[in-house]
Structures are given as C-alpha cells and as structure tokens.
Design an enzyme around this catalytic site. Structure first.
Site, PDB file in Angstrom:
ATOM      1  N   ASP A  19       0.828  -1.203   0.000  1.00 53.90           N
ATOM      2  CA  ASP A  19       0.000   0.000   0.000  1.00 53.90           C
ATOM      3  C   ASP A  19       0.864   1.256   0.000  1.00 53.90           C
ATOM      4  OD1 ASP A  19      -2.998  -0.945   0.536  1.00 53.90           O
ATOM      5  OD2 ASP A  19      -1.595  -2.298   1.480  1.00 53.90           O
ATOM      6  N   ASN A  79       1.725  -2.815   4.248  1.00 52.96           N
ATOM      7  CA  ASN A  79       0.791  -3.682   3.537  1.00 52.96           C
ATOM      8  C   ASN A  79      -0.210  -4.231   4.546  1.00 52.96           C
ATOM      9  OD1 ASN A  79       0.065  -4.896   0.958  1.00 52.96           O
ATOM     10  ND2 ASN A  79       0.576  -6.842   1.910  1.00 52.96           N
TER      11      ASN A  79
HETATM   12  O1  MRU Z   1      -7.722  -2.828   3.103  1.00 54.65           O
HETATM   13  P1  MRU Z   1      -7.531  -3.185   1.654  1.00 54.65           P
HETATM   14  O2  MRU Z   1      -8.316  -4.349   1.220  1.00 54.65           O
HETATM   15  O3  MRU Z   1      -7.679  -1.980   0.768  1.00 54.65           O
HETATM   16  O4  MRU Z   1      -6.021  -3.581   1.612  1.00 54.65           O
HETATM   17  C1  MRU Z   1      -5.275  -3.392   0.494  1.00 54.65           C
HETATM   18  C2  MRU Z   1      -4.727  -4.656   0.070  1.00 54.65           C
HETATM   19  O5  MRU Z   1      -5.366  -5.359  -0.634  1.00 54.65           O
HETATM   20  C3  MRU Z   1      -3.435  -5.088   0.504  1.00 54.65           C
HETATM   21  O6  MRU Z   1      -2.803  -4.505   1.511  1.00 54.65           O
HETATM   22  C4  MRU Z   1      -2.637  -5.432  -0.708  1.00 54.65           C
HETATM   23  O7  MRU Z   1      -1.803  -6.449  -0.355  1.00 54.65           O
HETATM   24  C5  MRU Z   1      -1.924  -4.267  -1.313  1.00 54.65           C
HETATM   25  S1  MRU Z   1      -2.907  -3.301  -2.332  1.00 54.65           S
HETATM   26  C6  MRU Z   1      -2.628  -3.978  -3.866  1.00 54.65           C
END
Ligand code: MRU
Length: 362
Positions: free
Chosen positions: A238, A253
């Site tokens: 993220d 992440n």
């Molecule tokens: O809370 P979310 O579902 O928005 O979380 C994001 C994600 O899916 C993860 O952290 C992911 O591994 C990285 S975003 C491609």
C-alpha cells in the site's frame, strides 16, 4: 473483469463492489463524491493501485460536476480533492491519483483553458493513469515471473489481484505470467481476517484463472509454510518508503504481512513485494505514516453479523502493518526489480536526483 471504469456518456464512475465478492458480482455507478468516499471506506473499492485510479477518476468527476467556471473548477478540485485523498490514509496511491489530476487542472487553468477543456483534460488524464496502471501490471508480471519456478509453493496475503490493482494485479501478475508459461506451482492464500480479502478475493481470482490455490486461515501460516515447504511469500504493498534513508524499502501492507515476513525469514524463504512505482513514497518517513485503524465491529463480528467477542471486551483493528526492509528479498515494479540496499536501489529505480551519486559511493 473491469474493476473500475469511467462512463463518458453519464459522467459517472463504475466500480465492481469488492465487498460483495464472491457472493455477487455487482457493478455500482455514481457521480456523487460522498458516495465514492463511502465506497472507498467500505472497501467496495480497495487496493492501492485501484485507489490511485479512484482518486484520479474521482477528481476528474469533481471537475466534470463543477459549473462551467474556470475558478469554480479549480477551487472544487483542490478542496473536494483533499476530502477524497483523506478517505483512507495508508495507501499512498489515493492521494497520488488525486494530486495527478489536481496538477493537470491547475496547469490547464494557468494556461487559460476554457472550462470544457479543463474538464476534458482531467478525464483524459485519469484514463491515462488507468491505462498506465494496467500496463504496469503486465510489466510486473514479466519481471516477476522469473522468480517463480516449477514446484514452488507461494503464500499470499490479502488481495493484490485485478480487483485491487487492475490488469493482472501486482502480486498475482508474476503468478499469472508464470502460469501462462506453463510453470507448475501452487498458492496458499491466507484468509486475511477480519475482512477475508485473501479467502474471498484472491482465491476467487486465481481459481477463475485455473491457478491451483488453497485457502488457509492466518494462524495456519507458520505450520503450513514449513510442512508444505513453501518457497516464497508474495505480497502487494500500500506504500513503500523510497527516500535515501535506511527506512527505504519499508513496506506498508495488509495487517499480517510483517508476521509472514518474519516467518519467511526464519524458514529461509523469499519475501517478495510487487507494486507499481506509484506505490513508492519518496518523501515521507516511518514517523509520518498513519496506519488506518478500522471499526471495532469488523473484529467483533463475523461477516454474517454474528458477534464473537464477549460484550465489554475491547479489540484492536489496525488495517496495515510495516515490514522493515531487512525482511524484504526484492521489490518487483514495472521498471524492474529492486534489491537491498533499498536506500540506493529504489531512488535509482525512480531516477531521483542524486541517486547515481549515492549509488556509486556505496
Ligand atoms: O484494506 P484493503 O483491502 O484496501 O487492503 C489493500 C490490500 O489489498 C493489501 O494490503 C494489498 O496487499 C496491497 S494493495 C494492492
């Protein structure tokens, strides 16, 4: 699968509601900013790169919804864009996407463009961001597939697939590319409580593609990584810090990633992180990053609404964690693969001013 889309005829954003998958594939559309922010906060739209696209389309939508006044467009895009950027704090791509379109609008404004031209430029720029995001996932797939071999057992967390990133996804892109090349491997997708993006979304995506995938609960990871002789953890990101300090390569992440990284190190497995360079934050330090704390109800109740925590007992619900760079074997981006030391390799990948000098002195 089209996770997000701009509808020219209606001036609306369309998205695939992630909160309903795998039970229903529902597309939602709106031209209302409050609705878009609600969708982001309720994880109808989620995942860092898609949040970048939503930020861009949302800001273009703010411009498009504005009256035909150059001043009003600029004011709305700056003020309401800030609201949109703040909808979720941890993924850097959301504010990045907003800023890209704010910059386009400002540039058009400064050049004296008419209201219709400013709006058109904003929409075209958002579409370009989406095209480039998709293209980036294909490149991540090509770079990353070299790290996947016959017989591998790969562990994933959350969902960094098409739903979260468009195109081939990020952590799923090397898997998809390797699978297309006939490499034989299998995937263990961790639940990712409390919202189960691993079980609901990653397993759904990989299974649809025919990639062998089994779902495991989060607390099975250590045992199964050892017993099933897992070879690598593949995570998305993220936000990745990319400044010139020892914090570079810190990966924010989904909560649980740090735990998997520690287990991977203990078991001599690789810990790979796949993300587009738009996820790299070259400006901020660990002390600046806010980890989103989500509603206690997400931990207190199952998805069907059944309460599982005794009344009066407190819960914690951080949505993300930070994995320090020493746990990360490599970061796979559309521009190539960065390895430690990340304080040199990431700025060099991004061609930040001064990076060559610093790189050569190490
Ligand atoms: O809370 P979310 O579902 O928005 O979380 C994001 C994600 O899916 C993860 O952290 C992911 O591994 C990285 S975003 C491609």
């Amino acid at each position: 699968m089209v996770p997000i889309h701009w509808d020219d005829s209606k001036g609306e954003i369309l998205w695939l509601d992630n909160s309903k998958i795998p039970w229903k594939e529902v597309s939602v559309s709106s031209k209302n900013l409050a609705r878009l922010i609600k969708a982001i906060q309720a994880l109808e739209i989620r995942g860092a790169p898609i949040l970048g696209e939503a930020g861009a389309y949302g800001t273009a939508m703010i411009a498009n919804n504005s009256p035909d006044s150059r001043e009003r467009i600029l004011k709305n895009v700056m003020e309401h864009g800030a609201r949109l950027a703040a909808a979720r704090p941890t993924a850097v791509n959301l504010s990045w996407g907003v800023r890209q379109i704010q910059n386009v609008v400002k540039k058009e404004y400064d050049s004296g463009a008419a209201p219709a031209e400013i709006k058109k430029a904003a929409i075209e720029a958002a579409k370009k961001i989406q095209r480039e995001n998709i293209e980036a996932t294909y490149r991540i797939g090509e770079h990353g597939k070299r790290l996947i071999h016959d017989g591998d057992v790969l562990v994933t967390i959350c969902n960094a697939g098409t739903l979260a990133c468009d195109g081939l996804g990020t952590s799923t892109a090397p898997m998809r590319a390797a699978y297309a090349d006939g490499i034989k491997f299998r995937v263990l997708a961790t639940y990712t409580a409390p919202l189960y993006q691993g079980a609901r979304l990653t397993a759904w995506e990989l299974h649809k593609d025919g990639i062998p995938v089994q779902v495991i609960t989060d607390n099975m990871a250590g045992h199964l990584m050892r017993e099933e002789k897992a070879t690598a953890v593949w995570a998305g990101a993220d936000r990745i810090l990319g400044n010139f300090t020892k914090e570079s390569g810190s990966v924010y992440n989904k909560i649980g990633t740090f735990g998997l990284a520690m287990m991977a190190r203990e078991l001599h497995m690789k810990m790979y992180v796949a993300a587009p360079t738009s996820t790299i934050d070259p400006e901020h330090a660990v002390k600046d990053i806010k980890i989103e704390q989500r509603r206690p109800e997400e931990v207190e109740t199952l998805l069907n609404g059944t309460t599982i925590v005794p009344e009066g007992v407190g819960v914690l619900n951080p949505a993300f964690d930070r994995t320090p760079p020493e746990y990360v074997s490599a970061i796979i981006t559309e521009l190539g693969i960065a390895a430690a030391p990340y304080d040199a390799s990431i700025p060099q990948l991004l061609e930040l001013p001064g990076s060559m000098v610093r790189f050569s002195t190490k």
